[in-house]
Motif scaffolding. Structure first.
Motif, short mmCIF file in Angstrom:
data_model
loop_
_atom_site.label_atom_id
_atom_site.label_comp_id
_atom_site.label_asym_id
_atom_site.label_seq_id
_atom_site.Cartn_x
_atom_site.Cartn_y
_atom_site.Cartn_z
N PRO B 138 0.85 -1.20 0.00
CA PRO B 138 0.00 0.00 0.00
C PRO B 138 0.88 1.25 0.00
O PRO B 138 2.00 1.21 0.49
CB PRO B 138 -0.79 -0.10 1.31
N LYS B 167 -3.43 -0.42 -2.99
CA LYS B 167 -4.24 0.71 -2.52
C LYS B 167 -3.35 1.90 -2.19
O LYS B 167 -2.17 1.75 -1.88
CB LYS B 167 -5.08 0.30 -1.30
N THR B 750 -8.70 1.62 -3.05
CA THR B 750 -8.15 0.43 -3.70
C THR B 750 -8.14 0.64 -5.21
O THR B 750 -8.79 1.55 -5.74
CB THR B 750 -8.99 -0.81 -3.38
#
Lengths: 129, 775
Positions: B138, B167, B750
């Motif tokens: 992420p 994400k 996301t």
């Protein structure tokens, strides 16, 4: 020159950036559509246009709305040459100056164009378009 | 002389070398604890990039946000270097340094290819590995307050389309810094960034962007301002300063003045300047070698000069000889004429003489006399010729005998003798006058002596008064003379007017006068008009003086010599009158009183000017190693506070926006509950005013804001202004700290959501921007 210096490893260093990266393997990556180089000015206009197309509430903070407003305090004047307090203003060039010495020694003898350079420091120069 | 001794006593000023950006010695490190699924925090600032996995307390890589491309000639290979590497490699490829470019232009990213290179480079240094071709971490990314659509779109595309990150979350860098530092949830964040300055109120841990304000001024603009100001201050400076030079000047020497107006007023006073003037030395080479050469050259130069002098002398001598030959010729011719006219009658003689362009016989005699004297003087050297004593009666017996008693021959002789006698008399008269003047002078000296003996003080005051009068007269006149040079000045115009009037009178006035004389009799002429009072007042005669510029100079000369005479007397007899008090010394250039000199050359006299006044010639100046060194020095004084002051008065640099303090004041006055009690919003704000961003590293920044706000708040208000622990790294630390919170977990967008909602979509959170997407 490079003989005396340690061996350049610019190629390796460059290779780190330019090689095929294992984490950047997207066959479906869209071809860079809008990679045409735009100047900051054009980008700012784009942003303004973008914001105009939006139906925004008046209190939505945007790139434009958070720009600081003009100052409401009385402006102090400073000498354009030295940065000291500038009580006087030359009527010919509208340059501000600290005392008679600055006027006699500098402002009176400025070659044409230099006065505009000084003015451009505080954005007061004449811009011909 | 006190001037010279004082500057000699002072030690030389400290020199600061001009610094360029130096990259750290060690190569950019590679991270050794890479793991997938751990968030990567990227603080993508316009000055530098800070990047690292959040399983570390510190960003693993911090480097300038710069890319440089270079085409290697031999191999034709394109080099792309990023961050500190390009500085380290610039010893091999100097163009790397000069060609370094940032993806930013001002606050906006203009070059996304560079962004991609930089991100590739930094992810490689994080040792990111991947089996599926995607970046499996992420991303927490920084963005400016109210980031533009283009910025977010570009970043989203980069993250989701190029790296296919799972994400991404965006947040505001300064709020992350606040999050890392502040123990309280409320406050005002002042972020002084590289391109922009923001003031953001934070309430209950949430940045209130609606009431935030941005000043379009930051470190980058500071640099450009200083660069321009220095270029104007030293227009002939031998080297060009680049951005990294000015950046270092600001870093090392600029500081925020706690009280700008007060400090500015006395900044160029000598004792202040001594402490505050900063001398920056640009390295110069080969100065010493050059100086040695001049040693030989000097003797050669002196010889050359001597020779030249000799030649000039010879020329002058030759010219003198020529003129004297001419004079002798003339003398021979005119004395023949004199002989010739002796035999003629008076009128006839007059005619002859006038034909030779003399006014009368007397004139001829005078001229011949002058010639004779000049010739004699030339041959006898320049000694004073001695007048031999003669008895007039014996030498010229015929001179006083009446004509009737003489025959023709004697009358001729008598004329000759009479002439010689009159010449002799005139000489005697002059001698007599000289003697009398001398006597007068002796008498005057005696009088003065007596006066001084009687009352020295009275004498001194009288003389000083006279001197002061003369000096003021001198000054006044030199002002007029100065004004005369300018064709458009008042004095010059007045003069032209006077001339025009006089010319007018000559043309018409005379005619009118004659007419009037005829018509109205003698009472009404110009000359004796009873109503005309011209001349009763001494100043009236100035009308004539105004017209003649030359006479003005003569008078000035006279006044000057009068001043010199008075000063000499005072110097000799007045115990309190010293050499420094003389007009000449006062008038000479004293750099200590010159604002401009102190501004440009600092608290020491400019060596060039000093040497010029001592009479060294231009060549010597050019080759003096010390002069060369000084010519490569910059004095930074007023700029030290002038440049940072722009944050508080942006109009100094032409930015038409309110300064930092005014913006904070606005927030406090308009956007809070004005409640100073414990628990009040205003109190929460002023108790926690937080500075972050690279620009806040300038000394006294908090101090200044504290002082400015203190003057706006009631006494005893619990004001607390403080700076981030490390204004440059703290945004990253905040991101790292924040990455473990639930809020962060919930705020990620996301890849799927991105594909569904497009690049406008973000999930709003306390430290982030507002989502502009309409649903």
């Amino acid at each position: 020159m490079s003989e005396t210096k340690p061996e350049s490893n610019a190629f390796e260093l460059s290779y780190v950036t330019t090689k095929e990266h294992c984490f950047k393997q997207n066959p479906n990556r869209p071809k860079s559509t809008n990679r045409r180089f735009k100047t900051a000015k054009q980008l700012a206009t784009d942003e303004t246009r973008y914001l105009q197309t939006k139906k925004l509430n008046i209190d939505t903070p945007t790139h434009l709305s958070i720009a600081a407003p003009p100052s409401l305090r009385p402006r102090k004047h400073y000498c354009d040459i030295t940065g000291l307090e500038g009580r006087y203003k030359s009527p010919a060039s509208s340059l501000r100056y600290h005392n008679v010495e600055i006027y006699q020694e500098v402002i009176k003898h400025l070659t044409p164009g230099v006065d505009q350079e000084y003015l451009s420091l505080r954005g007061a120069n004449v811009v011909l378009k | 002389m006190p001037t010279a001794s004082l500057s000699d006593d002072l030690p030389p000023q400290n020199l600061h070398p001009l610094r360029e950006y130096q990259a750290p010695e060690l190569p950019e490190p590679y991270y050794d604890r890479y793991e997938p699924d751990i968030p990567i925090a990227i603080d993508f600032g316009s000055l530098s990039v800070r990047i690292g996995l959040t399983n570390s307390e510190q960003p693993s890589n911090v480097f300038p946000n710069l890319v440089s491309k270079h085409r290697e000639r031999k191999t034709g290979y394109n080099l792309t270097l990023v961050g500190n590497d390009l500085f380290r490699e610039s010893v091999h490829y100097p163009t790397l340094r000069s060609g370094a470019k940032s993806p930013f232009d001002g606050l906006l990213i203009t070059n996304w290819d560079y962004v991609e290179s930089i991100l590739d480079y930094s992810l490689e240094h994080l040792s990111v590995t991947s089996e599926n071709g995607c970046l499996n971490n992420p991303i927490i990314m920084s963005e400016p307050p109210a980031a533009t659509f283009g910025y977010r779109k570009g970043m989203y595309e980069m993250m989701f389309e190029a790296y296919q990150a799972p994400k991404v979350v965006f947040g505001i860098d300064s709020l992350f810094s606040f999050y890392a530092n502040s123990k309280k949830k409320d406050g005002v964040v002042v972020s002084i960034g590289n391109n922009l300055t923001h003031v953001i109120p934070v309430v209950k841990g949430k940045g209130i962007l609606l009431n935030s304000k941005r000043i379009d001024w930051g470190c980058e603009q500071e640099l450009q301002f200083l660069q321009k100001a220095l270029a104007l201050k030293y227009p002939y400076f031998p080297t060009r300063l680049n951005q990294s030079h000015t950046s270092n000047i600001i870093q090392d020497h600029a500081y925020v003045s706690p009280n700008y107006a007060e400090e500015l007023a006395t900044y160029l006073d000598l004792d202040n300047l001594e402490k505050k003037d900063v001398v920056i030395q640009v390295p110069v080479e080969a100065a010493a070698e050059k100086a040695k050469k001049t040693e030989e050259e000097l003797t050669r130069q002196a010889e050359r000069r001597k020779e030249q002098g000799k030649r000039l002398q010879e020329q002058a001598q030759k010219k003198r000889l020529e003129t004297i030959a001419q004079k002798e010729k003339e003398f021979a011719y005119y004395s023949e004429l004199q002989e010739a006219i002796l035999g003629l009658s008076k009128t006839e003689a007059e005619r002859r003489v006038i034909a030779e362009e003399f006014e009368n016989v007397e004139d001829l005699h005078k001229y011949v006399d002058g010639l004779q004297k000049a010739i004699r003087k030339f041959y006898n050297g320049d000694e004073e010729e001695k007048e031999e004593e003669v008895d007039p009666a014996a030498a010229w017996p015929l001179a006083d005998v009446s004509d009737s008693e003489l025959n023709e021959e004697d009358i001729k002789e008598k004329r000759k003798q009479k002439l010689l006698k009159s010449n002799y008399d005139a000489r005697m008269r002059i001698k007599e006058e000289k003697r009398r003047a001398e006597e007068e002078k002796i008498q005057y000296d005696k009088d003065q002596q007596e006066w001084r003996a009687r009352d020295l003080e009275d004498w001194c005051t009288a003389k000083r008064f006279e001197l002061a009068q003369n000096i003021s007269l001198y000054r006044k006149r030199s002002k007029i003379m100065e004004a005369m040079k300018d064709r458009k000045s008042l004095a010059a115009q007045q003069r032209m007017k006077n001339i025009a009037e006089l010319a007018n009178e000559k043309a018409t006035g005379n005619g009118a006068g004659k007419k009037r004389r005829r018509n109205a009799g003698p009472t009404a002429t110009i000359d004796n008009d009873p109503t005309d009072t011209f001349g009763t007042n001494d100043a009236d005669w100035n009308a004539y003086r105004d017209i003649d510029k030359a006479s003005l100079e003569d008078e000035q000369e006279r006044t000057n010599s009068e001043i010199l005479r008075l000063e000499e007397e005072l110097l000799e007899h007045d115990p309190n009158f010293h050499h420094e008090d003389t007009f000449a010394v006062q008038e000479t250039f004293d750099w200590k009183n010159l604002v401009l000199h102190k501004f440009i050359h600092g608290p020491r006299q400019s060596l060039t000017v000093a040497m010029q006044t001592e009479g060294h010639d231009a060549d010597e100046l050019l080759n003096n190693p010390e002069v060369i060194r000084r010519n490569h020095q910059l004095h930074v004084n007023v700029e030290r506070i002038r440049v940072p002051e722009i944050y508080f008065q942006p109009h100094i640099a032409g930015v038409d926006q309110a300064g930092i303090t005014e913006l904070i004041q606005n927030i406090l006055e308009r956007n809070s509950d004005k409640n100073f009690e414990v628990g009040g919003q205003l109190r929460a704000f002023i108790e926690n005013i937080f500075l972050t961003g690279g620009g806040s590293l300038l000394p006294n920044f908090e101090e200044r804001i504290r002082l400015d706000l203190r003057s706006l708040l009631p006494s005893g208000a619990p004001l607390h202004v403080y700076k981030a622990k490390d204004p440059q790294i703290d945004p990253w630390r905040g991101m790292q700290k924040w990455s473990f919170t639930d809020e962060a977990e919930q705020s990620y967008v996301t890849k799927q959501e991105y594909e569904e909602y497009g690049p406008e979509y973000i999930k709003e959170h306390g430290l982030g921007n507002v989502c502009l997407k309409d649903f």
